[in-house]
Design a protein around this motif. Structure first.
Motif, PDB file in Angstrom:
ATOM      1  N   VAL A  90      -6.642 -22.286   3.502  1.00  0.00           N
ATOM      2  CA  VAL A  90      -5.624 -21.674   2.643  1.00  0.00           C
ATOM      3  C   VAL A  90      -6.204 -21.234   1.299  1.00  0.00           C
ATOM      4  O   VAL A  90      -5.903 -20.142   0.806  1.00  0.00           O
ATOM      5  N   MET A 110      -0.441 -24.736   3.049  1.00  0.00           N
ATOM      6  CA  MET A 110      -1.291 -25.919   3.256  1.00  0.00           C
ATOM      7  C   MET A 110      -0.574 -26.956   4.106  1.00  0.00           C
ATOM      8  O   MET A 110      -1.173 -27.606   4.946  1.00  0.00           O
ATOM      9  N   VAL A 158      -7.374 -27.160   3.494  1.00  0.00           N
ATOM     10  CA  VAL A 158      -7.575 -26.656   2.134  1.00  0.00           C
ATOM     11  C   VAL A 158      -8.474 -25.425   2.162  1.00  0.00           C
ATOM     12  O   VAL A 158      -8.205 -24.408   1.527  1.00  0.00           O
TER      13      VAL A 158
END
Ligand SMILES: [Zn+2]
Lengths: 98, 221
Positions: free
Chosen positions: B80, B123, B77
């Motif tokens: 990205v 992701m 997370v």
């Protein structure tokens, strides 16, 4: 106004965000195929209905949508404690059949 | 075994929810409040009032699910989106992206609508193991409430305590709103965002119009 503490949100929330989901700590039989009808019937349908302390499963339905346990007095409606699924209650009744 | 695992991963349905141009048909998307025609209403709306309402249309809404104990999920997370997933009732803002805590293993991330599909794919390639990313962009919308009386409208609509002491800027809760539910986010001292399901957006919009009358409602497009 009646607030219930959600251990996942770590916040007191209005009662209308929650639903009661019945008695807590009911383990699913490990081998259902070998259960007698009586054992399976007990698991599916038979629940305690105590006058006094009761361990209950609740869900924070309009919120985090997680389940947790409440120890509640069914006479006074007082919530004695709130604890997560997988944890053991610290408030227990000394009476038999509990 | 490893072959079947690999093919399962390949078969995860990833759908770009943006409409595509097919033949001579021009692509178009309708927000959940499209039918309310806020553009026309805003043209006839008062210039000043106690509450201002605006729909933030067609954002990308991604639901992320994973464990905070999973380092790869968290770093994916971060890689990205460039943000750390927030803890209970908190939000995390990074440029055009914002993540809201929803539950102990669930977050809602709002991104520009055009980027949602690519970010989802990025992701997915930055993570492995147990996680879920669902693009729910078409299923909900964001309604912004702002102005001096926005807080009074909330007090009429939710049982949650929206006082400064309990609801500082940046906090987010999912609670009862009107007779439905909404994710309620405080984006500023006098501004709030409601994230509501598509099928309830008309009801919430009608509720808000009624609840705002006494303070003077300004509709923005
Ligand atoms: Zn909760």
């Amino acid at each position: 106004m009646f607030h219930i503490y959600c251990p996942h949100c770590e916040d007191h929330r209005e009662e209308e965000e929650f639903h009661a989901s019945g008695e807590a700590h009911i383990p699913r039989p490990l081998d259902p195929q070998s259960c007698s009808d009586e054992e399976w019937g007990e698991y599916l349908y038979f629940r305690k209905n105590p006058r006094g302390l009761h361990h209950e499963l609740w869900v924070h339905a309009v919120g985090c949508r997680k389940f947790f346990n409440i120890t509640r007095d069914t006479v006074t409606y007082e919530i004695k404690e709130v604890y997560k699924v997988g944890e053991k209650p610290s408030v227990t009744s000394s009476e038999k059949n509990q | 075994m490893s072959d079947s695992t690999a093919s399962n991963v390949e078969s995860i349905a990833q759908m770009d929810q943006l409409p595509h141009k097919t033949g001579s048909l021009q692509p178009r998307a309708e927000s959940p409040l499209y039918h309310a025609d806020l553009a026309t209403l805003s043209a006839h709306s008062a210039d000043a009032g106690g509450v201002e309402i605006k729909e933030v249309k067609l954002l990308g809404h991604l639901v992320l699910r994973g464990s905070i104990e999973d380092a790869e999920f968290l770093s994916g997370v971060k890689e990205v989106l460039g943000l750390d997933l927030p803890g209970p009732l908190q939000s995390s803002l990074q440029g055009e992206f914002i993540a809201y805590w929803v539950s102990p293993n669930e977050w809602l991330v709002l991104v520009p609508g055009q980027q949602a599909f690519q970010l989802e794919r990025d992701m997915r390639s930055a993570m492995s193991g147990n996680f879920a990313i669902v693009n729910v962009s078409g299923g909900q919308t964001v309604i912004c409430l702002s102005g001096a009386n926005a807080v009074d409208v909330l007090k009429k609509s939710t049982p949650y305590d929206v006082h400064n002491k309990n609801f500082p800027v940046g906090k987010v809760v999912t609670s009862v709103f009107a007779k439905t539910q909404a994710l309620i986010f405080r984006s500023g001292p006098e501004s709030w965002e409601l994230i509501v399901r598509r099928s309830f957006s008309d009801y919430v919009w009608l509720w808000l119009q009624d609840a705002c009358i006494e303070y003077g409602l300004v509709i923005k497009d």
